[in-house]
Design a protein around this motif. Structure first.
Motif, mmCIF file in Angstrom:
data_model
loop_
_atom_site.group_PDB
_atom_site.id
_atom_site.type_symbol
_atom_site.label_atom_id
_atom_site.label_comp_id
_atom_site.label_asym_id
_atom_site.label_seq_id
_atom_site.Cartn_x
_atom_site.Cartn_y
_atom_site.Cartn_z
ATOM 1 N N SER A 52 0.685 -1.181 0.055
ATOM 2 C CA SER A 52 0.102 -0.046 0.058
ATOM 3 C C SER A 52 0.604 1.172 -0.118
ATOM 4 N N VAL A 53 2.006 1.059 0.922
ATOM 5 C CA VAL A 53 2.870 2.275 0.879
ATOM 6 C C VAL A 53 3.368 2.687 -0.647
ATOM 7 N N LEU A 54 4.163 1.567 -1.099
ATOM 8 C CA LEU A 54 4.723 1.436 -2.322
ATOM 9 C C LEU A 54 3.728 2.165 -3.612
ATOM 10 N N ALA A 55 2.363 1.772 -3.320
ATOM 11 C CA ALA A 55 1.453 2.463 -4.513
ATOM 12 C C ALA A 55 1.194 3.709 -4.315
ATOM 13 N N ALA A 56 1.382 4.270 -3.028
ATOM 14 C CA ALA A 56 1.126 5.580 -2.677
ATOM 15 C C ALA A 56 2.231 6.538 -3.142
ATOM 16 N N THR A 57 3.346 5.964 -3.244
ATOM 17 C CA THR A 57 4.501 6.707 -3.891
ATOM 18 C C THR A 57 4.510 7.068 -5.175
ATOM 19 N N ALA A 58 3.546 6.609 -5.682
ATOM 20 C CA ALA A 58 3.270 6.821 -7.529
ATOM 21 C C ALA A 58 2.298 7.860 -7.592
ATOM 22 N N HIS A 59 1.810 8.197 -6.613
ATOM 23 C CA HIS A 59 0.668 9.237 -6.750
ATOM 24 C C HIS A 59 1.064 10.493 -7.885
ATOM 25 N N PRO A 60 0.192 10.570 -8.764
ATOM 26 C CA PRO A 60 0.628 11.669 -9.635
ATOM 27 C C PRO A 60 0.852 13.082 -9.069
ATOM 28 N N LEU A 61 0.258 13.536 -7.807
ATOM 29 C CA LEU A 61 0.516 14.719 -7.287
ATOM 30 C C LEU A 61 1.858 14.786 -6.738
ATOM 31 N N ALA A 76 4.525 14.423 -8.360
ATOM 32 C CA ALA A 76 5.292 14.702 -9.388
ATOM 33 C C ALA A 76 6.724 14.105 -9.559
ATOM 34 N N ALA A 77 6.444 12.701 -9.214
ATOM 35 C CA ALA A 77 7.731 11.932 -9.238
ATOM 36 C C ALA A 77 8.786 12.134 -8.257
ATOM 37 N N GLU A 78 8.431 12.900 -7.425
ATOM 38 C CA GLU A 78 9.453 13.009 -6.315
ATOM 39 C C GLU A 78 9.898 11.480 -5.522
ATOM 40 N N ARG A 79 11.007 11.620 -5.384
ATOM 41 C CA ARG A 79 11.682 10.355 -4.574
ATOM 42 C C ARG A 79 11.010 9.985 -3.505
#
Length: 223
Positions: free
Chosen positions: A21-30, A32-35
Motif C-alpha cells: 500500500s505504501v509503495l502504491a502511494a509513492t506513485a501518486h501523480p500529485l 510529481a515523481a518526487e523520490r
C-alpha cells in the motif's frame, strides 16, 4: 525527498500488505515523481519480517530495543541523514490509501495528524465498536494522534526533538512537543489509514490496549 518510517516487531502476517500500500502511494501523480524512500525498522524480530521487507524496494534497518519510540526515531534519523524534507509514519499492521502522502503534503502544514479506520472488528463485540465510534471524532479539527498516520517536515521534527525512546505514546509526546514549538498542525480527516484492531497487538499501551480497555469497561458495567 519524502521519507516513510515503518517500525515492525514480528509483523510477518501484516507487513506485506502494508508495504504494497505504501509503495502504491509513492506513485501518486500529485507527488510529481518526487523520490520516496521507505524505511522498515525491524525491532527485535525473529520471524520472516526481514525476508518480506527485502522483497521490496525499501531500506531495512534493525534495532534491538522492543520500543516503538526507538524504532521510529531510528528510521526518522536515517531519513534525515538522507536529506528527506518530509517524514511520514505508519505502522506495519496498517494500510494506507493511494493518496496518503499526497494528502499529507496538500495541507502545506508543518505536521499532519490524520485519522484511522478499523479494518476488521470481528475480534471485538459490537458494543466495543459502538463505544469506540461514539467517542471517535472523524472530522477535521479532531485531536486524535496516531503513529499509524502522522507526517511532518524535517525541520518541525528536529525542532520538536524527535520521537522519544518510549515503548508507547511516543507519537503523542512528539505531537505535544510540536505544539509547544509552535508548529502549524493540520488535524485532518482527509488523511486516512486503515489499521488493525487485532487483540494480539505489539505495543502495550497503544491502540490495541485502548480497545481492550473499552471491552473491560463494558464488562465492568455489566458486572
Amino acid at each position: 525527498m519524502i521519507g516513510v518510517v515503518i517500525p515492525a516487531h514480528n509483523e510477518e502476517l501484516c507487513l506485506e500488505a502494508c508495504l504494497l500500500s505504501v509503495l502504491a502511494a509513492t506513485a501518486h501523480p500529485l507527488l510529481a515523481a518526487e523520490r520516496v524512500e521507505i524505511v522498515v525498522v525491524l525491532d527485535t524480530c525473529c520471524d520472516e519480517s526481514r525476508a518480506i521487507a527485502e522483497r521490496h524496494a525499501v531500506t531495512v534497518i534493525e534495532v534491538q530495543a522492543r520500543s516503538v519510540g526507538v524504532a521510529r526515531a531510528a528510521g526518522a534519523q536515517y531519513l534525515i541523514d538522507a536529506d528527506a524534507r518530509w517524514l511520514a509514519c505508519t505502522d506495519a499492521d496498517s494500510i494506507v490509501p493511494l493518496d496518503w502522502l499526497a494528502a499529507q503534503l496538500a495541507h502545506g502544514a508543518d505536521a499532519v495528524c490524520g485519522v484511522v479506520e478499523v479494518d476488521d472488528w470481528s475480534e471485538h463485540g459490537a458494543m466495543v465498536r459502538q463505544r469506540y465510534e461514539a467517542a471517535y471524532m472523524d472530522q477535521d479539527g479532531h485531536r486524535h494522534i496516531h503513529g499509524a498516520n502522522l507526517g511532518m517536515t524535517r525541520t518541525a521534527y528536529v525542532q520538536a526533538g524527535g520521537f522519544p525512546a518510549m515503548r508507547c505514546h511516543e507519537d503523542v509526546h512528539l505531537v505535544q512537543a510540536l505544539q509547544a514549538s509552535g508548529a502549524n498542525i493540520a488535524w485532518s480527516r482527509s488523511v486516512r489509514v486503515r489499521t488493525s484492531a487485532r487483540m494480539a497487538f505489539k505495543a502495550q499501551g497503544g491502540f490495541g490496549s485502548y480497545l481492550l480497555s473499552l471491552a473491560a469497561s463494558l464488562e465492568g458495567g455489566a458486572a
